[in-house]
Design a protein around this motif. Structure first.
Motif, PDB file in Angstrom:
ATOM      1  N   LEU A 290      -7.902  -3.152   3.336  1.00 33.39           N
ATOM      2  CA  LEU A 290      -7.338  -1.890   2.864  1.00 33.39           C
ATOM      3  C   LEU A 290      -7.816  -0.745   3.751  1.00 33.39           C
ATOM      4  O   LEU A 290      -7.022   0.135   4.118  1.00 33.39           O
ATOM      5  N   SER A 291      -9.071  -0.751   4.111  1.00 33.84           N
ATOM      6  CA  SER A 291      -9.618   0.281   4.978  1.00 33.84           C
ATOM      7  C   SER A 291      -8.914   0.280   6.332  1.00 33.84           C
ATOM      8  O   SER A 291      -8.560   1.340   6.864  1.00 33.84           O
TER       9      SER A 291
ATOM     10  N   PHE B  60       0.827  -1.198   0.000  1.00 37.79           N
ATOM     11  CA  PHE B  60       0.000   0.000   0.000  1.00 37.79           C
ATOM     12  C   PHE B  60       0.872   1.263   0.000  1.00 37.79           C
ATOM     13  O   PHE B  60       0.665   2.174  -0.814  1.00 37.79           O
TER      14      PHE B  60
ATOM     15  N   ILE C 233       1.215   4.188  -2.923  1.00 37.04           N
ATOM     16  CA  ILE C 233       0.989   5.615  -2.669  1.00 37.04           C
ATOM     17  C   ILE C 233       2.182   6.442  -3.160  1.00 37.04           C
ATOM     18  O   ILE C 233       2.008   7.505  -3.746  1.00 37.04           O
TER      19      ILE C 233
ATOM     20  N   PHE D  17      -5.381   6.906  -6.201  1.00 36.16           N
ATOM     21  CA  PHE D  17      -6.349   6.854  -5.117  1.00 36.16           C
ATOM     22  C   PHE D  17      -7.486   7.860  -5.302  1.00 36.16           C
ATOM     23  O   PHE D  17      -8.524   7.740  -4.659  1.00 36.16           O
ATOM     24  N   GLN D  18      -7.298   8.812  -6.186  1.00 37.67           N
ATOM     25  CA  GLN D  18      -8.356   9.768  -6.504  1.00 37.67           C
ATOM     26  C   GLN D  18      -9.198   9.291  -7.684  1.00 37.67           C
ATOM     27  O   GLN D  18     -10.317   9.746  -7.879  1.00 37.67           O
TER      28      GLN D  18
ATOM     29  N   PRO E 284       0.306   8.180  -6.473  1.00 39.25           N
ATOM     30  CA  PRO E 284      -0.666   8.759  -5.533  1.00 39.25           C
ATOM     31  C   PRO E 284      -1.986   9.172  -6.185  1.00 39.25           C
ATOM     32  O   PRO E 284      -3.042   9.105  -5.548  1.00 39.25           O
ATOM     33  N   GLU E 285      -1.950   9.554  -7.450  1.00 36.25           N
ATOM     34  CA  GLU E 285      -3.166   9.986  -8.147  1.00 36.25           C
ATOM     35  C   GLU E 285      -4.171   8.851  -8.322  1.00 36.25           C
ATOM     36  O   GLU E 285      -5.363   9.089  -8.493  1.00 36.25           O
TER      37      GLU E 285
ATOM     38  N   ILE F  35      -8.336  -1.074  -5.980  1.00 38.10           N
ATOM     39  CA  ILE F  35      -6.996  -0.921  -5.411  1.00 38.10           C
ATOM     40  C   ILE F  35      -6.706  -2.092  -4.478  1.00 38.10           C
ATOM     41  O   ILE F  35      -5.619  -2.669  -4.525  1.00 38.10           O
TER      42      ILE F  35
ATOM     43  N   GLN G 232     -11.763   2.086  -4.249  1.00 38.11           N
ATOM     44  CA  GLN G 232     -10.971   1.352  -3.264  1.00 38.11           C
ATOM     45  C   GLN G 232     -10.996  -0.156  -3.498  1.00 38.11           C
ATOM     46  O   GLN G 232      -9.995  -0.840  -3.298  1.00 38.11           O
TER      47      GLN G 232
ATOM     48  N   ARG H 158      -5.394   1.724   5.886  1.00 39.90           N
ATOM     49  CA  ARG H 158      -5.451   3.184   5.734  1.00 39.90           C
ATOM     50  C   ARG H 158      -5.702   3.855   7.080  1.00 39.90           C
ATOM     51  O   ARG H 158      -5.068   4.868   7.407  1.00 39.90           O
TER      52      ARG H 158
END
Length: 98
Positions: free
Chosen positions: A85-86, A55, A59, A66-67, A63-64, A74, A71, A89
């Protein structure tokens, strides 16, 4: 997920193009090498890194993403569940707070 332009070339036409111009053959070889190298990197990452490391590396490198990507996709790419993943994070966010 996003609009894309896709170009197709039949294998026989690609080989013909390679014969006609060495630059295209070099370009094709370089593209194939990049794809193979990326596939190897992903396989090695899945085999040797912990999910949190994967993860964090993602990032750093993209990094882009994730926008732009949900999720769940990913998480799938990282080889974990969306719930994991949650949690990852949240754990990272908590570490950054302290």
């Amino acid at each position: 997920m996003e609009n894309s332009a896709v170009f197709l070339i039949r294998k026989q036409n690609l080989y013909k193009l390679y014969k006609e111009c060495n630059k295209y053959e070099t370009f094709g070889r370089l593209m194939a090498e990049q794809v193979a190298q990326r596939a190897t990197e992903i396989a090695m990452s899945l085999a040797s890194e912990k999910p949190e490391e994967r993860f964090l590396n993602l990032i750093k490198k993209q990094p882009e993403l994730f926008q732009r990507v949900p999720q769940k996709y990913i998480a799938n790419f990282l080889g974990i569940s969306p719930e994991s993943l949650s949690r990852i994070r949240n754990r990272i966010h908590q570490k950054q707070k302290s």
